[in-house]
Design an enzyme around this catalytic site. Sequence first.
Site, PDB file in Angstrom:
ATOM      1  N   ARG A   8       0.859  -1.173   0.000  1.00  0.00           N
ATOM      2  CA  ARG A   8       0.000   0.000   0.000  1.00  0.00           C
ATOM      3  C   ARG A   8       0.901   1.232   0.000  1.00  0.00           C
ATOM      4  NH1 ARG A   8      -4.209   3.047  -1.379  1.00  0.00           N
ATOM      5  NH2 ARG A   8      -5.469   3.864   0.330  1.00  0.00           N
ATOM      6  N   ASP A  51       0.998   4.023   2.715  1.00  0.00           N
ATOM      7  CA  ASP A  51       1.478   3.628   4.040  1.00  0.00           C
ATOM      8  C   ASP A  51       2.997   3.485   4.101  1.00  0.00           C
ATOM      9  OD1 ASP A  51      -1.141   3.502   4.792  1.00  0.00           O
ATOM     10  OD2 ASP A  51      -1.248   1.323   4.941  1.00  0.00           O
ATOM     11  N   THR A  52       3.591   2.929   3.059  1.00  0.00           N
ATOM     12  CA  THR A  52       4.966   2.447   3.193  1.00  0.00           C
ATOM     13  C   THR A  52       5.939   2.869   2.094  1.00  0.00           C
ATOM     14  OG1 THR A  52       4.373   0.405   2.016  1.00  0.00           O
ATOM     15  CG2 THR A  52       4.192   0.381   4.422  1.00  0.00           C
ATOM     16  N   ARG A  53       5.455   3.507   1.034  1.00  0.00           N
ATOM     17  CA  ARG A  53       6.321   3.754  -0.123  1.00  0.00           C
ATOM     18  C   ARG A  53       7.560   4.572   0.222  1.00  0.00           C
ATOM     19  NH1 ARG A  53       4.872   3.599  -5.390  1.00  0.00           N
ATOM     20  NH2 ARG A  53       2.654   3.782  -4.840  1.00  0.00           N
ATOM     21  N   GLU A  98      -4.082  -7.378  -6.811  1.00  0.00           N
ATOM     22  CA  GLU A  98      -2.757  -8.005  -6.920  1.00  0.00           C
ATOM     23  C   GLU A  98      -2.678  -9.232  -6.019  1.00  0.00           C
ATOM     24  OE1 GLU A  98       0.133  -4.164  -7.901  1.00  0.00           O
ATOM     25  OE2 GLU A  98       0.366  -5.289  -6.030  1.00  0.00           O
TER      26      GLU A  98
END
Length: 321
Positions: free
Chosen positions: A25, A28-30, A92
């Site tokens: 996501r 949130d985390t990129r 995905e």
Amino acid sequence: MASSSSFTSSLTSQPCKYDVFLNFRGEDTRRNFISHLHATLCQKDLQTFFDDDELKRGEEITRSLPQAIQDSTVPVLVFSKNYASSSWCLDELAEIIHCHRSHGQIVIPVFYEVDPSHLRKQSDDVSAAFVKHDQNPKNAHKTRGWRDALTTAANLCGFDSKDFRNDHMLINKIVEDILEKLNQSMTWDGYENLVGMDSRIEQIKKVFTITPLEVCVLGIWGMGGVGKTTIAEVIYNMMSYQFQSCCFVRNVRQQAEVGGLMKLQEELVSKVLGEENPAKYTFSAGPRPFLKVRLGRKKMLIVLDDVDDPLQIESLIGDPC
């Protein structure tokens, strides 16, 4: 499962294009965890599908991503607080679990600051996310498959961020596990048909005992043509995933005659330390003192092939002890 996703599958037996597929996501985390994980994977020379790099502008999403998933050996699922709110992530995920079930694709789940039980039971934030999905008519034919895929993925063996003191330790462990799984999933063409190699390889593996504080030096000696290089290659491929840096220097004798040992020093330093200007760390009598200190701090596997003079070893790596 195929009917639960808007993606379509056409699995083939072709070699995988990617070692790793990152499913996450982005909001949130990129910018933190994923960026560091991706950088570490690249440092290990792992071909990684990361949608920022791979998706071409204007390309149809429903064709690009399923193919990338099918072309990957190890999908890594990074579950975060708002993961389930993304229909993109869940699409995905459904395709990844389909590939996992249909042809045993290796899947590694990572529970990043999220309770795995919330995913398995679809409770807490996950429950709220699915309430919204159920209210969207476009998702009517997907949500059941998404839920099933999420439960399946959450029951797989993976990594929970709360078990690690920091992201650095977590990422190192994830990458180590990926390397081990990739190593186990691949075979080396022709090695399995080499008569008499198994017993020799097992003998070498027994004496090649590795501990964090130990320097192990192993020499394979014998007349030409008996398979010394082949044995070294097999051992190198079997064990390389356990090390921070690896280097297989081929034809040391011939390369030393043509380009000199200084050139080999520079190539070795460039490979194991990632230095763009390795010449400043080397000189004719061997590695400079600080270089030896740096090398001593890393867990490395170095193979010198076709050495015919002890001075070649001393010049390339100094006194290993």
